[in-house]
Design a protein around this motif. Structure first.
Motif, PDB file in Angstrom:
ATOM      1  N   GLN A  30      22.370  -9.476  13.908  1.00 31.70           N
ATOM      2  CA  GLN A  30      23.651 -10.105  13.559  1.00 31.70           C
ATOM      3  C   GLN A  30      24.646  -9.057  13.046  1.00 31.70           C
ATOM      4  O   GLN A  30      25.806  -9.056  13.447  1.00 31.70           O
ATOM      5  CB  GLN A  30      23.459 -11.210  12.515  1.00 31.70           C
ATOM      6  CG  GLN A  30      24.764 -11.916  12.160  1.00 31.70           C
ATOM      7  CD  GLN A  30      25.398 -12.619  13.358  1.00 31.70           C
ATOM      8  OE1 GLN A  30      24.898 -13.641  13.837  1.00 31.70           O
ATOM      9  NE2 GLN A  30      26.500 -12.062  13.875  1.00 31.70           N
ATOM     10  N   GLY A  31      24.167  -8.175  12.175  1.00 30.37           N
ATOM     11  CA  GLY A  31      25.052  -7.136  11.654  1.00 30.37           C
ATOM     12  C   GLY A  31      25.524  -6.193  12.754  1.00 30.37           C
ATOM     13  O   GLY A  31      26.678  -5.751  12.768  1.00 30.37           O
ATOM     14  N   ILE A  32      24.631  -5.895  13.683  1.00 32.73           N
ATOM     15  CA  ILE A  32      24.989  -5.024  14.804  1.00 32.73           C
ATOM     16  C   ILE A  32      26.048  -5.691  15.677  1.00 32.73           C
ATOM     17  O   ILE A  32      27.029  -5.053  16.085  1.00 32.73           O
ATOM     18  CB  ILE A  32      23.721  -4.663  15.614  1.00 32.73           C
ATOM     19  CG1 ILE A  32      22.892  -3.678  14.792  1.00 32.73           C
ATOM     20  CG2 ILE A  32      24.068  -4.104  16.985  1.00 32.73           C
ATOM     21  CD1 ILE A  32      21.458  -3.551  15.249  1.00 32.73           C
ATOM     22  N   ALA A  33      25.885  -6.989  15.926  1.00 38.00           N
ATOM     23  CA  ALA A  33      26.882  -7.721  16.722  1.00 38.00           C
ATOM     24  C   ALA A  33      28.236  -7.697  16.012  1.00 38.00           C
ATOM     25  O   ALA A  33      29.281  -7.532  16.655  1.00 38.00           O
ATOM     26  CB  ALA A  33      26.425  -9.164  16.952  1.00 38.00           C
ATOM     27  N   LEU A  34      28.231  -7.833  14.689  1.00 35.22           N
ATOM     28  CA  LEU A  34      29.472  -7.783  13.918  1.00 35.22           C
ATOM     29  C   LEU A  34      30.115  -6.405  14.007  1.00 35.22           C
ATOM     30  O   LEU A  34      31.336  -6.283  14.163  1.00 35.22           O
ATOM     31  CB  LEU A  34      29.186  -8.119  12.455  1.00 35.22           C
ATOM     32  CG  LEU A  34      28.945  -9.599  12.144  1.00 35.22           C
ATOM     33  CD1 LEU A  34      28.087  -9.764  10.908  1.00 35.22           C
ATOM     34  CD2 LEU A  34      30.279 -10.325  11.969  1.00 35.22           C
ATOM     35  N   ALA A  35      29.306  -5.365  13.882  1.00 32.43           N
ATOM     36  CA  ALA A  35      29.824  -3.999  13.921  1.00 32.43           C
ATOM     37  C   ALA A  35      30.414  -3.693  15.294  1.00 32.43           C
ATOM     38  O   ALA A  35      31.515  -3.136  15.411  1.00 32.43           O
ATOM     39  CB  ALA A  35      28.710  -3.009  13.580  1.00 32.43           C
ATOM     40  N   ARG A  36      29.690  -4.070  16.328  1.00 32.34           N
ATOM     41  CA  ARG A  36      30.156  -3.805  17.693  1.00 32.34           C
ATOM     42  C   ARG A  36      31.456  -4.557  17.971  1.00 32.34           C
ATOM     43  O   ARG A  36      32.410  -4.000  18.522  1.00 32.34           O
ATOM     44  CB  ARG A  36      29.064  -4.225  18.687  1.00 32.34           C
ATOM     45  CG  ARG A  36      29.412  -3.910  20.117  1.00 32.34           C
ATOM     46  CD  ARG A  36      28.321  -4.329  21.078  1.00 32.34           C
ATOM     47  NE  ARG A  36      27.179  -3.418  21.068  1.00 32.34           N
ATOM     48  CZ  ARG A  36      25.931  -3.769  20.835  1.00 32.34           C
ATOM     49  NH1 ARG A  36      25.631  -5.031  20.572  1.00 32.34           N
ATOM     50  NH2 ARG A  36      24.971  -2.884  20.874  1.00 32.34           N
ATOM     51  N   ALA A  37      31.499  -5.824  17.566  1.00 34.82           N
ATOM     52  CA  ALA A  37      32.697  -6.639  17.819  1.00 34.82           C
ATOM     53  C   ALA A  37      33.899  -6.056  17.083  1.00 34.82           C
ATOM     54  O   ALA A  37      35.008  -6.008  17.625  1.00 34.82           O
ATOM     55  CB  ALA A  37      32.446  -8.079  17.375  1.00 34.82           C
ATOM     56  N   ALA A  38      33.673  -5.593  15.849  1.00 29.56           N
ATOM     57  CA  ALA A  38      34.786  -5.016  15.083  1.00 29.56           C
ATOM     58  C   ALA A  38      35.301  -3.753  15.766  1.00 29.56           C
ATOM     59  O   ALA A  38      36.518  -3.528  15.854  1.00 29.56           O
ATOM     60  CB  ALA A  38      34.345  -4.724  13.656  1.00 29.56           C
ATOM     61  N   ALA A  39      34.385  -2.914  16.252  1.00 25.70           N
ATOM     62  CA  ALA A  39      34.797  -1.694  16.956  1.00 25.70           C
ATOM     63  C   ALA A  39      35.569  -2.053  18.219  1.00 25.70           C
ATOM     64  O   ALA A  39      36.597  -1.439  18.527  1.00 25.70           O
ATOM     65  CB  ALA A  39      33.566  -0.840  17.288  1.00 25.70           C
ATOM     66  N   ASP A  40      35.094  -3.058  18.944  1.00 22.15           N
ATOM     67  CA  ASP A  40      35.782  -3.502  20.164  1.00 22.15           C
ATOM     68  C   ASP A  40      37.196  -3.997  19.866  1.00 22.15           C
ATOM     69  O   ASP A  40      38.078  -3.909  20.720  1.00 22.15           O
ATOM     70  CB  ASP A  40      35.002  -4.637  20.847  1.00 22.15           C
ATOM     71  CG  ASP A  40      33.774  -4.134  21.580  1.00 22.15           C
ATOM     72  OD1 ASP A  40      33.627  -2.899  21.706  1.00 22.15           O
ATOM     73  OD2 ASP A  40      32.954  -4.962  22.016  1.00 22.15           O
ATOM     74  N   ARG A  41      37.394  -4.535  18.656  1.00 24.85           N
ATOM     75  CA  ARG A  41      38.714  -5.067  18.289  1.00 24.85           C
ATOM     76  C   ARG A  41      39.553  -4.025  17.564  1.00 24.85           C
ATOM     77  O   ARG A  41      40.584  -4.345  16.983  1.00 24.85           O
ATOM     78  CB  ARG A  41      38.527  -6.338  17.456  1.00 24.85           C
ATOM     79  CG  ARG A  41      38.012  -7.484  18.334  1.00 24.85           C
ATOM     80  CD  ARG A  41      37.471  -8.660  17.554  1.00 24.85           C
ATOM     81  NE  ARG A  41      38.486  -9.458  16.904  1.00 24.85           N
ATOM     82  CZ  ARG A  41      38.350 -10.775  16.634  1.00 24.85           C
ATOM     83  NH1 ARG A  41      37.250 -11.412  17.009  1.00 24.85           N
ATOM     84  NH2 ARG A  41      39.306 -11.421  16.012  1.00 24.85           N
TER      85      ARG A  41
END
Ligand code: CTP
Ligand code: CA
Length: 233
Positions: free
Chosen positions: A40-51
């Motif tokens: 879950q934390g990885i998905a959050l980190a990746r999504a934030a970087a993508d945005r």
């Protein structure tokens, strides 16, 4: 896979996300830990970087093969190390997300050498002490304008439903957003669908989402963007 190509609505923000599960050592080779994969934390980190955000991922015992590209990774093992890393990041981050599963307790002492069995077959009990609440202290020390997000996995029980427990926890923790997951026998562990309610510090629902950890990440970042826009339109 990029969830929202082109939506750079987190550009200019520094965000720190904790992921994984902390370990508390009994001796150099043994620890108390938990089953959190860090997904879950990885998905959050990746999504934030993508945005468009500048992202630090504070990863507690996360399998290296899961770590995303394009984020700065700080590896930690224990709750004390996670505490230190999050408070260091808090000095410059605009948004802090505690997605890690933090050990509530640690052994009162850690043996410096490997613990041996005793000849007489006697078993020593393990004395535990409570760990500091990292989320609560990040909230307490929050800089002006900073956003702090927590996660909570709850089960309903005789005392109340998932959401009742979630609302009580939201008010107790005081985070700007608390993402409450229902966990049971088949939800919340491993790579399975998830349902999430986002609560504010008063325990009020501000958003809901269901689906994958990527969907949860989208719901969280959308809510963070709304919060920042409301504060500073
Ligand atoms: N958390 C934390 N430090 C701790 C324990 C939890 O920062 N020592 C954070 C978690 O990362 C999560 C949130 O607090 O973001 C809620 O964690 P949870 O385990 O649900 O809350 P607890 O306060 O530990 O309550 P419980 O007794 O239900 O485990
Ligand atoms: Ca806990």
């Amino acid at each position: 896979a990029r969830t929202r190509p082109g939506a750079q609505d987190l550009a200019g923000l520094r965000v720190t996300v904790s992921a994984g599960g902390t370990r508390e050592y009994l001796d150099p080779v043994r620890f108390l830990g938990n089953r959190s994969s860090g997904r879950q934390g990885i998905a959050l980190a990746r999504a934030a970087a993508d945005r468009g955000a500048e992202v630090e991922l504070v990863a507690a015992n996360v399998d290296a093969s899961l770590l995303p590209e394009g984020v700065q990774v700080t590896a930690v093992e224990t709750t004390a190390q996670l505490d230190e890393a999050m408070h260091r990041s808090a000095e410059r981050a605009h948004v802090l997300v505690m997605a890690a599963a933090v050990a509530d307790f640690r052994p009162a002492t850690t043996n410096e050498t490997k613990t041996k069995k005793r000849g007489d077959g006697a078993v020593a009990p393990i004395e535990l002490v409570q760990n500091p609440d990292i989320l609560a202290s990040l909230v307490q020390q929050k800089a002006s304008g900073q956003v702090v997000v927590g996660f909570a996995a709850e089960t309903g029980d005789a005392e109340g439903s998932v959401l009742e427990h979630g609302r009580a926890k939201a008010r107790r923790k005081g985070a700007d957003l608390l993402a409450v997951n229902a966990v049971g026998t088949d939800r919340g562990f491993g790579d399975v669908p998830n349902a999430v309610h986002l609560l504010d510090a008063g325990g009020t629902d501000v958003a809901q989402g269901s689906g994958s950890k990527d969907d949860v990440a989208t719901v969280v970042w959308d809510a963070v963007v709304r919060l920042l826009t409301q504060r500073d339109p």
